[in-house]
Design an enzyme around this catalytic site. Sequence first.
Site, PDB file in Angstrom:
ATOM      1  N   HIS A 102      48.131  40.207  34.713  1.00 33.77           N
ATOM      2  CA  HIS A 102      49.437  39.774  35.233  1.00 33.77           C
ATOM      3  C   HIS A 102      49.241  38.936  36.483  1.00 33.77           C
ATOM      4  O   HIS A 102      48.287  39.126  37.228  1.00 33.77           O
ATOM      5  CB  HIS A 102      50.353  40.963  35.513  1.00 33.77           C
ATOM      6  CG  HIS A 102      49.764  42.004  36.411  1.00 33.77           C
ATOM      7  ND1 HIS A 102      48.877  42.953  35.968  1.00 33.77           N
ATOM      8  CD2 HIS A 102      49.922  42.236  37.731  1.00 33.77           C
ATOM      9  CE1 HIS A 102      48.527  43.731  36.963  1.00 33.77           C
ATOM     10  NE2 HIS A 102      49.138  43.316  38.064  1.00 33.77           N
ATOM     11  N   HIS A 104      51.266  37.707  39.955  1.00 32.32           N
ATOM     12  CA  HIS A 104      52.394  37.974  40.852  1.00 32.32           C
ATOM     13  C   HIS A 104      52.919  36.652  41.407  1.00 32.32           C
ATOM     14  O   HIS A 104      52.139  35.804  41.854  1.00 32.32           O
ATOM     15  CB  HIS A 104      51.943  38.795  42.061  1.00 32.32           C
ATOM     16  CG  HIS A 104      51.425  40.167  41.748  1.00 32.32           C
ATOM     17  ND1 HIS A 104      52.165  41.314  41.965  1.00 32.32           N
ATOM     18  CD2 HIS A 104      50.231  40.599  41.264  1.00 32.32           C
ATOM     19  CE1 HIS A 104      51.441  42.382  41.633  1.00 32.32           C
ATOM     20  NE2 HIS A 104      50.257  41.977  41.207  1.00 32.32           N
TER      21      HIS A 104
HETATM   22  P1  AMP Z   1      48.483  45.177  40.430  1.00 31.20           P
HETATM   23  O1  AMP Z   1      48.000  45.884  41.632  1.00 31.20           O
HETATM   24  O2  AMP Z   1      48.269  43.699  40.511  1.00 31.20           O
HETATM   25  O3  AMP Z   1      47.936  45.792  39.182  1.00 31.20           O
HETATM   26  O4  AMP Z   1      50.050  45.350  40.457  1.00 31.20           O
HETATM   27  C1  AMP Z   1      50.808  45.982  39.496  1.00 31.20           C
HETATM   28  C2  AMP Z   1      52.235  45.693  39.853  1.00 31.20           C
HETATM   29  O5  AMP Z   1      53.046  46.187  38.823  1.00 31.20           O
HETATM   30  C3  AMP Z   1      52.714  46.336  41.159  1.00 31.20           C
HETATM   31  O6  AMP Z   1      53.213  45.318  42.010  1.00 31.20           O
HETATM   32  C4  AMP Z   1      53.794  47.299  40.708  1.00 31.20           C
HETATM   33  O7  AMP Z   1      54.858  47.355  41.617  1.00 31.20           O
HETATM   34  C5  AMP Z   1      54.218  46.706  39.390  1.00 31.20           C
HETATM   35  N1  AMP Z   1      54.752  47.623  38.399  1.00 31.20           N
HETATM   36  C6  AMP Z   1      54.290  48.851  38.076  1.00 31.20           C
HETATM   37  N2  AMP Z   1      55.020  49.377  37.064  1.00 31.20           N
HETATM   38  C7  AMP Z   1      55.942  48.440  36.741  1.00 31.20           C
HETATM   39  C8  AMP Z   1      56.998  48.380  35.773  1.00 31.20           C
HETATM   40  N3  AMP Z   1      57.249  49.395  34.921  1.00 31.20           N
HETATM   41  N4  AMP Z   1      57.772  47.274  35.730  1.00 31.20           N
HETATM   42  C9  AMP Z   1      57.547  46.246  36.589  1.00 31.20           C
HETATM   43  N5  AMP Z   1      56.567  46.244  37.515  1.00 31.20           N
HETATM   44  C10 AMP Z   1      55.790  47.327  37.589  1.00 31.20           C
END
Ligand code: AMP
Length: 140
Positions: A102, A104
């Site tokens: 993903h 951001h």
């Molecule tokens: P990362 O550290 O790059 O893996 O970030 C994962 C991101 O996913 C974090 O910013 C979380 O806030 C976000 N996140 C976790 N669960 C969900 C969800 N169900 N829907 C949307 N975002 C999420």
Amino acid sequence: MSYDPDNIFAKILRGEIPCHKVYEDDATLAFMDVMPQVDGHTLVIPKAPSRNLLDADPAALGPLMVSVQKVANAVRKAFAAEGILIKQFNEPAAGQTVFHLHVHILPRSAGSELRPHSGKMADHALLARHAEMIRSALTA
Ligand code: AMP
């Protein structure tokens, strides 16, 4: 490390859990981060499975970045941002917490502080409103 098909973003892609969707095409999906570091914090994911950038099929990366650019411009417009921060984490040591690739997208403006990464869950009505603002900017 292998891909876990039961990670939370895979469940979102299968429609097993909801998200505040802002954009979708054949190869990608974009939705609001539920713990936004700033209002408008959006995630873009490929539909093809990979843990992160390191094991992704190179063929998935072009369409992913095209969607990142599209959504980033809409986020900038919707939130009248002066700039856009793009972040992408690979593996726990680098801060990754969800193991489906993903990207951001965070709108940035002078004087606005970022909240902690994976911090506090946002109000769903607010996320729905922000998603609507970005969807409107995409179609304007
Ligand atoms: P990362 O550290 O790059 O893996 O970030 C994962 C991101 O996913 C974090 O910013 C979380 O806030 C976000 N996140 C976790 N669960 C969900 C969800 N169900 N829907 C949307 N975002 C999420």
